[in-house]
Design a protein around this motif. Structure first.
Motif, PDB file in Angstrom:
ATOM      1  N   LYS A   1      36.956  22.763  32.227  1.00 48.03           N
ATOM      2  CA  LYS A   1      36.751  23.562  33.443  1.00 48.03           C
ATOM      3  C   LYS A   1      38.038  24.285  33.832  1.00 48.03           C
ATOM      4  CE  LYS A   1      34.513  25.012  37.090  1.00 48.03           C
ATOM      5  NZ  LYS A   1      33.524  26.065  36.922  1.00 48.03           N
ATOM      6  N   ILE A   2      39.173  23.622  33.699  1.00 47.82           N
ATOM      7  CA  ILE A   2      40.464  24.253  34.004  1.00 47.82           C
ATOM      8  C   ILE A   2      40.696  25.427  33.047  1.00 47.82           C
ATOM      9  CG2 ILE A   2      42.984  23.940  34.042  1.00 47.82           C
ATOM     10  CD1 ILE A   2      42.350  20.974  34.962  1.00 47.82           C
ATOM     11  N   CYS A   3      40.332  25.253  31.776  1.00 45.57           N
ATOM     12  CA  CYS A   3      40.449  26.361  30.816  1.00 45.57           C
ATOM     13  C   CYS A   3      39.606  27.545  31.269  1.00 45.57           C
ATOM     14  CB  CYS A   3      40.013  25.917  29.416  1.00 45.57           C
ATOM     15  SG  CYS A   3      41.152  24.763  28.653  1.00 45.57           S
ATOM     16  N   GLU A   4      38.400  27.254  31.767  1.00 47.68           N
ATOM     17  CA  GLU A   4      37.542  28.324  32.264  1.00 47.68           C
ATOM     18  C   GLU A   4      38.178  28.995  33.488  1.00 47.68           C
ATOM     19  OE1 GLU A   4      32.822  28.817  32.815  1.00 47.68           O
ATOM     20  OE2 GLU A   4      33.762  27.502  34.297  1.00 47.68           O
ATOM     21  N   TYR A   5      38.755  28.210  34.388  1.00 49.07           N
ATOM     22  CA  TYR A   5      39.460  28.795  35.546  1.00 49.07           C
ATOM     23  C   TYR A   5      40.560  29.747  35.070  1.00 49.07           C
ATOM     24  CZ  TYR A   5      37.665  25.330  39.014  1.00 49.07           C
ATOM     25  OH  TYR A   5      36.903  24.557  39.862  1.00 49.07           O
ATOM     26  N   LEU A   6      41.350  29.281  34.089  1.00 44.70           N
ATOM     27  CA  LEU A   6      42.484  30.070  33.597  1.00 44.70           C
ATOM     28  C   LEU A   6      42.026  31.359  32.930  1.00 44.70           C
ATOM     29  CD1 LEU A   6      44.693  27.175  32.158  1.00 44.70           C
ATOM     30  CD2 LEU A   6      45.254  28.627  34.128  1.00 44.70           C
ATOM     31  N   THR A   7      41.008  31.274  32.063  1.00 48.55           N
ATOM     32  CA  THR A   7      40.561  32.484  31.363  1.00 48.55           C
ATOM     33  C   THR A   7      39.865  33.444  32.334  1.00 48.55           C
ATOM     34  OG1 THR A   7      38.543  31.357  30.601  1.00 48.55           O
ATOM     35  CG2 THR A   7      40.395  31.439  29.062  1.00 48.55           C
ATOM     36  N   THR A   8      39.100  32.902  33.263  1.00 49.30           N
ATOM     37  CA  THR A   8      38.432  33.754  34.250  1.00 49.30           C
ATOM     38  C   THR A   8      39.475  34.511  35.075  1.00 49.30           C
ATOM     39  OG1 THR A   8      36.538  32.262  34.357  1.00 49.30           O
ATOM     40  CG2 THR A   8      36.815  33.780  36.201  1.00 49.30           C
ATOM     41  N   ALA A   9      40.525  33.828  35.499  1.00 47.37           N
ATOM     42  CA  ALA A   9      41.590  34.489  36.274  1.00 47.37           C
ATOM     43  C   ALA A   9      42.324  35.512  35.409  1.00 47.37           C
ATOM     44  CB  ALA A   9      42.574  33.446  36.810  1.00 47.37           C
ATOM     45  N   HIS A  10      42.615  35.144  34.173  1.00 45.61           N
ATOM     46  CA  HIS A  10      43.370  36.030  33.280  1.00 45.61           C
ATOM     47  C   HIS A  10      42.634  37.347  33.010  1.00 45.61           C
ATOM     48  CE1 HIS A  10      46.350  37.144  30.330  1.00 45.61           C
ATOM     49  NE2 HIS A  10      45.387  37.416  29.489  1.00 45.61           N
ATOM     50  N   TYR A  11      41.323  37.265  32.842  1.00 43.32           N
ATOM     51  CA  TYR A  11      40.547  38.465  32.512  1.00 43.32           C
ATOM     52  C   TYR A  11      39.877  39.098  33.735  1.00 43.32           C
ATOM     53  CZ  TYR A  11      41.564  37.164  27.761  1.00 43.32           C
ATOM     54  OH  TYR A  11      42.239  36.851  26.607  1.00 43.32           O
ATOM     55  N   SER A  12      40.228  38.599  34.905  1.00 46.92           N
ATOM     56  CA  SER A  12      39.673  39.123  36.159  1.00 46.92           C
ATOM     57  C   SER A  12      40.176  40.545  36.407  1.00 46.92           C
ATOM     58  CB  SER A  12      40.130  38.199  37.294  1.00 46.92           C
ATOM     59  OG  SER A  12      40.049  38.845  38.520  1.00 46.92           O
ATOM     60  N   LYS A  13      39.374  41.321  37.114  1.00 47.94           N
ATOM     61  CA  LYS A  13      39.807  42.672  37.494  1.00 47.94           C
ATOM     62  C   LYS A  13      40.785  42.606  38.670  1.00 47.94           C
ATOM     63  CE  LYS A  13      35.744  45.252  35.921  1.00 47.94           C
ATOM     64  NZ  LYS A  13      35.264  44.275  34.957  1.00 47.94           N
ATOM     65  N   THR A  14      40.790  41.478  39.375  1.00 50.25           N
ATOM     66  CA  THR A  14      41.672  41.285  40.519  1.00 50.25           C
ATOM     67  C   THR A  14      43.068  40.898  40.041  1.00 50.25           C
ATOM     68  OG1 THR A  14      39.735  40.350  41.612  1.00 50.25           O
ATOM     69  CG2 THR A  14      41.837  40.098  42.745  1.00 50.25           C
ATOM     70  N   LYS A  15      44.067  41.481  40.650  1.00 44.13           N
ATOM     71  CA  LYS A  15      45.449  41.179  40.296  1.00 44.13           C
ATOM     72  C   LYS A  15      45.760  39.728  40.672  1.00 44.13           C
ATOM     73  CE  LYS A  15      49.982  43.219  40.776  1.00 44.13           C
ATOM     74  NZ  LYS A  15      50.884  43.962  41.608  1.00 44.13           N
ATOM     75  N   ASN A  16      46.361  38.966  39.752  1.00 43.32           N
ATOM     76  CA  ASN A  16      46.768  37.588  40.044  1.00 43.32           C
ATOM     77  C   ASN A  16      47.893  37.171  39.104  1.00 43.32           C
ATOM     78  OD1 ASN A  16      45.652  35.993  37.651  1.00 43.32           O
ATOM     79  ND2 ASN A  16      43.808  37.047  38.336  1.00 43.32           N
ATOM     80  N   LEU A  17      48.569  36.096  39.441  1.00 46.70           N
ATOM     81  CA  LEU A  17      49.726  35.632  38.662  1.00 46.70           C
ATOM     82  C   LEU A  17      49.366  35.117  37.269  1.00 46.70           C
ATOM     83  CD1 LEU A  17      52.036  33.748  41.174  1.00 46.70           C
ATOM     84  CD2 LEU A  17      52.607  35.730  39.776  1.00 46.70           C
ATOM     85  N   ILE A  18      48.162  34.569  37.108  1.00 48.19           N
ATOM     86  CA  ILE A  18      47.762  34.019  35.807  1.00 48.19           C
ATOM     87  C   ILE A  18      47.792  35.116  34.749  1.00 48.19           C
ATOM     88  CG2 ILE A  18      45.881  32.891  34.515  1.00 48.19           C
ATOM     89  CD1 ILE A  18      47.217  31.022  36.594  1.00 48.19           C
ATOM     90  N   LYS A  19      47.459  36.350  35.124  1.00 49.28           N
ATOM     91  CA  LYS A  19      47.453  37.467  34.176  1.00 49.28           C
ATOM     92  C   LYS A  19      48.805  37.618  33.468  1.00 49.28           C
ATOM     93  CE  LYS A  19      44.067  40.560  36.307  1.00 49.28           C
ATOM     94  NZ  LYS A  19      43.279  40.908  35.152  1.00 49.28           N
ATOM     95  N   THR A  20      49.891  37.386  34.187  1.00 49.70           N
ATOM     96  CA  THR A  20      51.210  37.558  33.578  1.00 49.70           C
ATOM     97  C   THR A  20      51.791  36.245  33.048  1.00 49.70           C
ATOM     98  OG1 THR A  20      52.242  37.336  35.755  1.00 49.70           O
ATOM     99  CG2 THR A  20      51.808  39.575  34.975  1.00 49.70           C
TER     100      THR A  20
END
Length: 188
Positions: A92-111
């Motif tokens: 589930k944490i992996c899903e949280y991370l990938t969802t945040a990373h590929y989100s259209k919303t700007k967030n820290l996980i992307k970088t």
């Protein structure tokens, strides 16, 4: 709070949302507890590791950025987790991370989610897909792999093979999720 004290506290964590949230908030309020929490989580043969996983999942659900300083440790060791009730929250944490990373919303996980982190997530998710895991980790892994496959072109064909191969033998929950993911892959 020492690692030993945290370990003792984790004995009080049960399946109730209230208890998981209480300890997730404790860790969010005391980020120095994340390192010992991960240490306990990665004592993979100890049943208390499952409780550490539950707390970490709830922490990430409330404040995903709290795991950023620990992404290397988490992604490097998560593949060792094997007890059913610890695998589910880790997936589930992996899903949280990938969802945040590929989100259209700007967030820290992307970088902050590096190439190595993503490769470790891919490896763990494919393991959960092909191993005899329960439906929840497989469902979370399907989503994570679908998202990662938008960046790594080899993932979608491999994921499709697994989903089609396992389709008939799996539960209705797996079938519903697999059908959804396969449709998304075909239209990607």
């Amino acid at each position: 709070m020492t690692k030993a004290q945290l370990y003792k506290e984790l004995n009080y964590v049960n399946h109730s949302r209230e208890m998981r949230l209480k300890y997730a908030n404790l860790v969010i309020d005391n980020p120095e507890l994340i390192t010992p929490l991960l240490d306990i989580l990665f004592e993979v043969n100890d049943k208390i590791s499952c409780r550490a996983a539950w707390v970490l999942e709830f922490m990430c659900g409330k404040n995903l950025n709290a795991i950023i300083p620990h992404l290397h440790t988490f992604t490097a060791h998560m593949g060792k987790v094997h007890l059913d009730s610890a695998v589910r929250p880790v997936a589930k944490i992996c899903e949280y991370l990938t969802t945040a990373h590929y989100s259209k919303t700007k967030n820290l996980i992307k970088t902050k989610l590096s190439q190595t982190h993503k490769e470790n997530i891919v490896a763990a998710c494919f393991d959960w897909m092909i191993n005899d895991e329960k439906i929840a980790p497989k469902a979370y892994s399907m989503n994570s792999l679908y998202l990662l496959g938008t960046e790594y072109d080899w993932i979608h064909p491999e994921l499709a093979i697994i989903l089609e191969r396992d389709y008939e033998m799996q539960s209705s929950g797996f079938k519903a999720r697999a059908k959804h993911i396969l449709k998304k892959i075909k239209h990607h």
